[in-house]
Design an enzyme around this catalytic site. Structure first.
Site, PDB file in Angstrom:
ATOM      1  N   CYS A 141       0.894  -1.517  -0.349  1.00  0.00           N
ATOM      2  CA  CYS A 141      -0.526   0.047  -0.502  1.00  0.00           C
ATOM      3  C   CYS A 141       0.595   1.102  -0.315  1.00  0.00           C
ATOM      4  O   CYS A 141       0.838   1.562   1.159  1.00  0.00           O
ATOM      5  CB  CYS A 141      -0.914  -0.060   1.080  1.00  0.00           C
ATOM      6  SG  CYS A 141      -1.952   1.412   1.792  1.00  0.00           S
ATOM      7  N   CYS A 178       0.668   3.575   3.375  1.00  0.00           N
ATOM      8  CA  CYS A 178       0.465   3.299   4.398  1.00  0.00           C
ATOM      9  C   CYS A 178       2.285   3.397   4.117  1.00  0.00           C
ATOM     10  O   CYS A 178       2.613   3.930   5.008  1.00  0.00           O
ATOM     11  CB  CYS A 178       0.209   1.693   4.271  1.00  0.00           C
ATOM     12  SG  CYS A 178      -1.293   1.425   3.529  1.00  0.00           S
TER      13      CYS A 178
END
Length: 138
Positions: free
Chosen positions: A64, A67
């Site tokens: 991600c 993230c």
């Protein structure tokens, strides 16, 4: 009419190129090591690590890009916290049961726990100042 169609077509192509390059840049965001004080939370230690304190838990995954963008921000937040306030992280690929338990639908999801109980939830990228303010309000 044809001129408008050509201009519209060029705009669509330009937008496609923009999206492609933006996606390529996000994939190349490097992984940042966690600060020493950030808790690595698992299904076995989650309850123990979140009780009797205020913990901001980041539900994340290595693939991600947003993230990975949050990692340096969380490191900065962790350095400024003291006392019973901490930052923790849950890798949703390893601990899917925790993500399911807390109904995490998209990542990054940040949940603020106070004494083991969810107080607030944030989805997406947040700033250091915003997160520190949330700790003060908890």
């Amino acid at each position: 009419m044809q001129t408008a169609m050509v201009i519209f077509g060029l705009l669509i192509v330009a937008f496609g190129i923009f999206l492609f390059t933006a996606k390529a840049k996000m994939k190349n965001i490097p992984m940042v090591a966690d600060h020493d004080t950030i808790l690595t939370l698992t299904d076995k230690n989650f309850q123990q690590q979140t009780k009797n304190k205020v913990v901001l838990v980041d539900f994340w995954a290595a693939w991600c890009a947003p993230c990975r963008m949050m990692a340096p921000v969380l490191n900065d937040v962790a350095t400024e916290l003291s006392g019973n306030s901490q930052v923790g992280k849950v890798n949703i690929e390893q601990y899917q049961s925790l993500a399911q338990k807390f109904k995490v639908r998209s990542i990054p999801t940040l949940i603020l726990f106070k004494n083991g109980v969810e107080v607030k939830r944030f989805v997406g990228i947040k700033s250091k100042d915003f997160l520190l303010q949330q700790f003060q309000n908890a």
